[in-house]
Each structure stands twice: as C-alpha cells, then as structure tokens.
Design a protein around this motif. Structure first.
Motif, PDB file in Angstrom:
ATOM      1  N   CYS A 159       0.713  -1.192   0.010  1.00  0.00           N
ATOM      2  CA  CYS A 159      -0.082   0.189  -0.016  1.00  0.00           C
ATOM      3  C   CYS A 159       0.921   1.349   0.024  1.00  0.00           C
ATOM      4  O   CYS A 159       1.992   1.102   0.422  1.00  0.00           O
ATOM      5  CB  CYS A 159      -0.987   0.198   1.187  1.00  0.00           C
ATOM      6  N   SER A 160       0.145   2.458  -0.295  1.00  0.00           N
ATOM      7  CA  SER A 160       1.100   3.550  -0.412  1.00  0.00           C
ATOM      8  C   SER A 160       0.875   4.166   0.967  1.00  0.00           C
ATOM      9  O   SER A 160       1.628   5.079   1.420  1.00  0.00           O
ATOM     10  CB  SER A 160       0.554   4.621  -1.433  1.00  0.00           C
ATOM     11  N   ASP A 161      -0.212   4.089   1.726  1.00  0.00           N
ATOM     12  CA  ASP A 161      -0.327   4.667   3.048  1.00  0.00           C
ATOM     13  C   ASP A 161      -0.727   3.774   4.001  1.00  0.00           C
ATOM     14  O   ASP A 161      -2.041   3.504   4.012  1.00  0.00           O
ATOM     15  CB  ASP A 161      -1.550   6.012   2.886  1.00  0.00           C
ATOM     16  N   TYR A 162       0.142   3.351   4.632  1.00  0.00           N
ATOM     17  CA  TYR A 162      -0.171   2.309   5.491  1.00  0.00           C
ATOM     18  C   TYR A 162      -1.428   2.435   6.607  1.00  0.00           C
ATOM     19  O   TYR A 162      -2.114   1.513   6.700  1.00  0.00           O
ATOM     20  CB  TYR A 162       1.108   1.887   6.453  1.00  0.00           C
ATOM     21  N   GLU A 163      -1.450   3.474   7.298  1.00  0.00           N
ATOM     22  CA  GLU A 163      -2.540   3.774   8.252  1.00  0.00           C
ATOM     23  C   GLU A 163      -3.704   3.938   7.462  1.00  0.00           C
ATOM     24  O   GLU A 163      -4.707   3.501   8.093  1.00  0.00           O
ATOM     25  CB  GLU A 163      -2.165   5.120   9.083  1.00  0.00           C
ATOM     26  N   VAL A 164      -3.879   4.431   6.151  1.00  0.00           N
ATOM     27  CA  VAL A 164      -5.155   4.462   5.523  1.00  0.00           C
ATOM     28  C   VAL A 164      -5.527   2.927   5.153  1.00  0.00           C
ATOM     29  O   VAL A 164      -6.776   2.631   5.364  1.00  0.00           O
ATOM     30  CB  VAL A 164      -5.032   5.384   4.375  1.00  0.00           C
ATOM     31  N   SER A 165      -4.554   2.447   4.699  1.00  0.00           N
ATOM     32  CA  SER A 165      -4.948   0.951   4.229  1.00  0.00           C
ATOM     33  C   SER A 165      -5.329  -0.034   5.255  1.00  0.00           C
ATOM     34  O   SER A 165      -6.252  -0.832   5.362  1.00  0.00           O
ATOM     35  CB  SER A 165      -3.747   0.201   3.479  1.00  0.00           C
ATOM     36  N   SER A 207       3.966  -1.975   3.780  1.00  0.00           N
ATOM     37  CA  SER A 207       4.117  -0.598   3.343  1.00  0.00           C
ATOM     38  C   SER A 207       5.801  -0.560   3.093  1.00  0.00           C
ATOM     39  O   SER A 207       6.404  -1.281   3.619  1.00  0.00           O
ATOM     40  CB  SER A 207       3.943   0.402   4.510  1.00  0.00           C
ATOM     41  N   ASP A 266      -5.613   2.308  -2.276  1.00  0.00           N
ATOM     42  CA  ASP A 266      -4.749   2.469  -3.637  1.00  0.00           C
ATOM     43  C   ASP A 266      -5.273   2.162  -5.020  1.00  0.00           C
ATOM     44  O   ASP A 266      -4.596   1.911  -5.899  1.00  0.00           O
ATOM     45  CB  ASP A 266      -3.500   1.652  -3.310  1.00  0.00           C
TER      46      ASP A 266
END
Length: 128
Positions: free
Chosen positions: A13-19, A59, A119
């Motif tokens: 993923c590009s943004d770990y917390e969001v994913s 990530s 993503d």
C-alpha cells in the motif's frame, strides 16, 4: 505438485495507516500480527478472514505505482465471497466506499460487484 489452497495474498500500500483502517475497520478483517521491520522501513500486517490467514499488508517507503489500470499484468482483482451482496454494498457505502452496479455472471448466474481499496486495487464481492 500437491497444492492445497491459496495461502495468502500480499498487498503493498501507499499509505499504511489508511490501508490498515480500510482492511481492519471497514472490511473487518482480523489482525493476526503486526510488525515493523526497521531494516526495510516497512510495516507488515497479517490479516485473517473467517479464521483463515488471507492477506499480508505491506508498506514500503519507495513503492512504485502500477503502470496502468486495470489491465496491467499481474493480479487483476481480489474477490470476497459473501452471502448477501446487497447487505455488503450497504455497509461499504455507509463506510464511504463506492461500489459499482451489481452485475450477473453469465456462466454461473451469480451476482457480483467491484469496489476499490485506498490504492485503487480492484476488490470484488461475489455472492455465494
């Protein structure tokens, strides 16, 4: 070869917390183990569905985007089997996740639809 089943799917993923929020809080996959690998500056979160290990969420600081969408080589989509597709669509929509119109598989006559992770990874709901 004596393959038994698919063991897991790995997603970068590009943004770990969001994913992490998406897969854990919105899709309700159960975290099994979360580690931070300092040497790689990378998180790894193992997730389960119905007690079975299914997804490794990674990530990486310099992960590249896919070259094109949706017909790039590689994994086309990840499908989740559900009992009631309309119930799942309502829940996804209430969590701010857009879904496509329900389609009918012409070969199995089963209903399905698509949505995306943060993503843009295509995810499918496939009614049992």
């Amino acid at each position: 070869m004596n393959f038994k089943r698919i063991h897991h799917i790995a997603i970068i993923c590009s943004d770990y917390e969001v994913s992490k929020d998406f897969y854990v809080n919105k899709l309700r996959l159960k975290p099994i183990r979360e580690v931070y690998r300092e040497e790689k500056e990378s998180y790894k979160l193992d997730l389960a569905l119905e007690g079975g290990y299914v997804i490794e969420l990674f990530s990486f600081p310099e992960a590249l985007s896919r070259p094109s969408y949706p017909e790039a080589r590689g994994l086309r989509h990840l499908a989740f089997e559900v009992n009631d597709i309309e119930e799942c669509i309502i829940e996804l929509n209430l969590n701010g996740i857009d879904t496509e119109e329900i389609r009918l598989d012409p070969y199995t006559e089963k209903r399905f639809t698509f949505f995306q992770d943060p993503d843009g990874l295509p995810l499918e709901l496939y009614e049992k």
